[in-house]
Design a protein around this motif. Structure first.
Motif, PDB file in Angstrom:
ATOM      1  N   LEU A 127      41.511  27.598  38.711  1.00  0.00           N
ATOM      2  CA  LEU A 127      40.603  27.586  37.567  1.00  0.00           C
ATOM      3  C   LEU A 127      41.003  28.643  36.546  1.00  0.00           C
ATOM      4  N   PRO A 128      40.859  28.334  35.254  1.00  0.00           N
ATOM      5  CA  PRO A 128      41.240  29.308  34.229  1.00  0.00           C
ATOM      6  C   PRO A 128      40.272  30.479  34.159  1.00  0.00           C
ATOM      7  N   VAL A 129      40.807  31.640  33.889  1.00  0.00           N
ATOM      8  CA  VAL A 129      39.999  32.834  33.639  1.00  0.00           C
ATOM      9  C   VAL A 129      39.300  32.631  32.296  1.00  0.00           C
ATOM     10  N   PRO A 130      38.016  33.015  32.150  1.00  0.00           N
ATOM     11  CA  PRO A 130      37.193  33.852  33.036  1.00  0.00           C
ATOM     12  C   PRO A 130      36.211  33.079  33.908  1.00  0.00           C
ATOM     13  N   ILE A 131      36.452  31.793  34.160  1.00  0.00           N
ATOM     14  CA  ILE A 131      35.584  31.078  35.099  1.00  0.00           C
ATOM     15  C   ILE A 131      35.721  31.725  36.475  1.00  0.00           C
ATOM     16  N   LEU A 132      34.596  32.041  37.099  1.00  0.00           N
ATOM     17  CA  LEU A 132      34.608  32.689  38.404  1.00  0.00           C
ATOM     18  C   LEU A 132      34.789  31.634  39.485  1.00  0.00           C
ATOM     19  N   PRO A 133      35.894  31.681  40.216  1.00  0.00           N
ATOM     20  CA  PRO A 133      36.204  30.596  41.154  1.00  0.00           C
ATOM     21  C   PRO A 133      35.381  30.675  42.435  1.00  0.00           C
ATOM     22  N   VAL A 134      34.873  29.529  42.864  1.00  0.00           N
ATOM     23  CA  VAL A 134      34.169  29.401  44.137  1.00  0.00           C
ATOM     24  C   VAL A 134      34.858  28.287  44.911  1.00  0.00           C
ATOM     25  N   ARG A 135      35.513  28.659  45.986  1.00  0.00           N
ATOM     26  CA  ARG A 135      36.224  27.672  46.796  1.00  0.00           C
ATOM     27  C   ARG A 135      35.234  26.978  47.717  1.00  0.00           C
ATOM     28  N   GLY A 136      35.157  25.659  47.619  1.00  0.00           N
ATOM     29  CA  GLY A 136      34.205  24.937  48.447  1.00  0.00           C
ATOM     30  C   GLY A 136      34.446  23.450  48.403  1.00  0.00           C
ATOM     31  N   ASP A 137      33.891  22.759  49.362  1.00  0.00           N
ATOM     32  CA  ASP A 137      34.071  21.320  49.500  1.00  0.00           C
ATOM     33  C   ASP A 137      32.702  20.659  49.447  1.00  0.00           C
ATOM     34  N   LEU A 138      32.498  19.805  48.456  1.00  0.00           N
ATOM     35  CA  LEU A 138      31.218  19.128  48.302  1.00  0.00           C
ATOM     36  C   LEU A 138      30.921  18.184  49.463  1.00  0.00           C
ATOM     37  N   ALA A 139      31.909  17.907  50.280  1.00  0.00           N
ATOM     38  CA  ALA A 139      31.688  17.042  51.441  1.00  0.00           C
ATOM     39  C   ALA A 139      31.057  17.792  52.609  1.00  0.00           C
ATOM     40  N   SER A 140      30.933  19.102  52.486  1.00  0.00           N
ATOM     41  CA  SER A 140      30.403  19.916  53.589  1.00  0.00           C
ATOM     42  C   SER A 140      28.964  20.343  53.314  1.00  0.00           C
ATOM     43  N   PRO A 141      28.075  20.228  54.297  1.00  0.00           N
ATOM     44  CA  PRO A 141      26.703  20.709  54.105  1.00  0.00           C
ATOM     45  C   PRO A 141      26.579  22.227  54.206  1.00  0.00           C
ATOM     46  N   THR A 142      27.638  22.895  54.641  1.00  0.00           N
ATOM     47  CA  THR A 142      27.606  24.351  54.785  1.00  0.00           C
ATOM     48  C   THR A 142      27.877  25.017  53.440  1.00  0.00           C
ATOM     49  N   VAL A 143      27.003  25.920  53.041  1.00  0.00           N
ATOM     50  CA  VAL A 143      27.151  26.581  51.749  1.00  0.00           C
ATOM     51  C   VAL A 143      28.471  27.352  51.702  1.00  0.00           C
ATOM     52  N   PRO A 144      29.240  27.225  50.630  1.00  0.00           N
ATOM     53  CA  PRO A 144      30.513  27.940  50.536  1.00  0.00           C
ATOM     54  C   PRO A 144      30.314  29.449  50.607  1.00  0.00           C
ATOM     55  N   ARG A 145      31.269  30.127  51.207  1.00  0.00           N
ATOM     56  CA  ARG A 145      31.159  31.577  51.376  1.00  0.00           C
ATOM     57  C   ARG A 145      31.065  32.292  50.035  1.00  0.00           C
ATOM     58  N   GLY A 146      31.723  31.757  49.012  1.00  0.00           N
ATOM     59  CA  GLY A 146      31.721  32.419  47.715  1.00  0.00           C
ATOM     60  C   GLY A 146      30.586  32.019  46.799  1.00  0.00           C
ATOM     61  N   TRP A 147      29.655  31.187  47.284  1.00  0.00           N
ATOM     62  CA  TRP A 147      28.520  30.766  46.453  1.00  0.00           C
ATOM     63  C   TRP A 147      27.705  31.996  46.058  1.00  0.00           C
ATOM     64  N   PRO A 148      27.343  32.121  44.786  1.00  0.00           N
ATOM     65  CA  PRO A 148      26.659  33.347  44.337  1.00  0.00           C
ATOM     66  C   PRO A 148      25.272  33.496  44.956  1.00  0.00           C
ATOM     67  N   ASN A 149      24.894  34.736  45.159  1.00  0.00           N
ATOM     68  CA  ASN A 149      23.537  35.050  45.585  1.00  0.00           C
ATOM     69  C   ASN A 149      22.673  35.318  44.353  1.00  0.00           C
ATOM     70  N   GLY A 150      21.394  35.306  44.537  1.00  0.00           N
ATOM     71  CA  GLY A 150      20.504  35.668  43.442  1.00  0.00           C
ATOM     72  C   GLY A 150      20.299  34.534  42.459  1.00  0.00           C
ATOM     73  N   ARG A 151      19.930  34.903  41.248  1.00  0.00           N
ATOM     74  CA  ARG A 151      19.531  33.931  40.233  1.00  0.00           C
ATOM     75  C   ARG A 151      20.712  33.066  39.794  1.00  0.00           C
ATOM     76  N   LEU A 152      20.456  31.762  39.666  1.00  0.00           N
ATOM     77  CA  LEU A 152      21.414  30.819  39.111  1.00  0.00           C
ATOM     78  C   LEU A 152      20.641  29.934  38.144  1.00  0.00           C
ATOM     79  N   ASP A 153      20.954  30.042  36.863  1.00  0.00           N
ATOM     80  CA  ASP A 153      20.127  29.392  35.845  1.00  0.00           C
ATOM     81  C   ASP A 153      20.333  27.891  35.750  1.00  0.00           C
ATOM     82  N   TYR A 154      21.567  27.441  35.910  1.00  0.00           N
ATOM     83  CA  TYR A 154      21.852  26.016  35.721  1.00  0.00           C
ATOM     84  C   TYR A 154      22.874  25.538  36.751  1.00  0.00           C
ATOM     85  N   LEU A 155      22.721  24.280  37.150  1.00  0.00           N
ATOM     86  CA  LEU A 155      23.727  23.597  37.951  1.00  0.00           C
ATOM     87  C   LEU A 155      24.194  22.381  37.163  1.00  0.00           C
TER      88      LEU A 155
END
Length: 287
Positions: free
Chosen positions: A40-68
């Motif tokens: 992913l291009p900078v400055p997008i903060l990369p989160v490695r994850g697979d949408l096929a998995s029900p387990t939350v990705p390790r890099g998923w942010p904690n705290g407030r998330l305004d939009y998905l």
């Protein structure tokens, strides 16, 4: 200091990356989730994850998330692949929000004008009947229903055919001399990838500012056109004079999609017509 608004783009591919760069420039904190997140291009903060998995990705942010923004695309082009990408993937992403106890202000779901089955050149808007004839539109409607039932304020953005001259699928079809039926005219709808990102950015900014949003918008340019007119334009730009025996393959349907609702919100496409979008195409160009 004002808190920077945050957005997670789940399925951060080409359009998602263009959106992320726009929002970053506007002062947003942007997370991008994909399997190969390091690209992913900078400055997008990369989160490695697979949408096929029900387990939350390790890099998923904690705290407030305004939009998905759910912007996944199918890597397997059959009914099972579509359901995995759009229905099960969305179900997993919503589950991740629950696991992190996050309640975004709004969910934006990237859908498709393929949910419409009209085939006689009818004008279509957000209120038109959705009666798809194939699994792609049916699965997308199933995913839309899941988004609307998520408990989050939800806006579906039904995109028409995404294009960019730098991705020369259409030009290659034209260079091959593939034919297109002229009668009856087969109306086609499209949106430049930059304009798709621009529409999503407009919706995010409007919602953040407190403007009321509808639950559905069509992402199309100003110029639904018979496919043979698009092909004729590109043949002239590319200097193609021969015709092949083979006919160009395309999805079923013939309809004209209106972007009046999106324009009323203040969005203006940078490429209002395929003529603008393909203006730089030349015979010796790769695109």
């Amino acid at each position: 200091m004002a808190i920077r608004p945050s957005v997670m783009i789940a399925g951060c591919g080409d359009v998602g990356s263009r959106l992320g760069l726009r929002m970053s420039r506007a002062g947003w904190t942007v997370f991008g989730l994909r399997r190969q997140a390091a690209s992913l291009p900078v400055p997008i903060l990369p989160v490695r994850g697979d949408l096929a998995s029900p387990t939350v990705p390790r890099g998923w942010p904690n705290g407030r998330l305004d939009y998905l923004v759910y912007a996944a695309s199918a890597s397997q082009h059959d009914e099972a692949g579509y359901r995995q990408a759009y229905v099960e993937g969305l179900r997993n992403a919503l589950g991740w929000l629950q696991q992190r106890d996050q309640q975004p202000r709004r969910l934006f779901f990237l859908s498709s004008t393929g949910v419409y089955g009209q085939h006689a050149g009818e004008w279509i808007d957000e209120t038109s009947a959705t009666e798809p004839t194939g699994y792609t539109g049916s699965v997308m409607l199933e995913a839309e229903a899941l988004a609307l039932a998520s408990g989050l304020p939800t806006t579906r953005v039904r995109m028409a055919g995404l294009y960019d001259p730098a991705r020369p699928w259409m030009q290659n079809q034209v260079r091959a001399g593939l034919r297109v039926d002229r009668e009856p005219p087969q109306y086609s709808n499209r949106i430049h990838r930059d304009d798709a990102a621009g529409l999503l950015a407009c919706l995010l900014e409007k919602d953040l500012a407190g403007a009321p949003l509808d639950d559905c918008y069509l992402g199309v340019d100003d110029d639904p056109a018979p496919l043979h007119e698009v092909v004729d334009f590109l043949r002239e730009r590319l200097g193609v004079t021969h015709w092949a025996e083979q006919t160009m393959t395309r999805r079923a349907g013939s309809k004209r999609c209106s972007n009046a609702r999106a324009r009323a919100l203040g969005w203006v496409p940078q490429y209002p017509s395929y003529r603008n979008g393909y203006a730089g195409v030349r015979p010796n160009a790769k695109g």
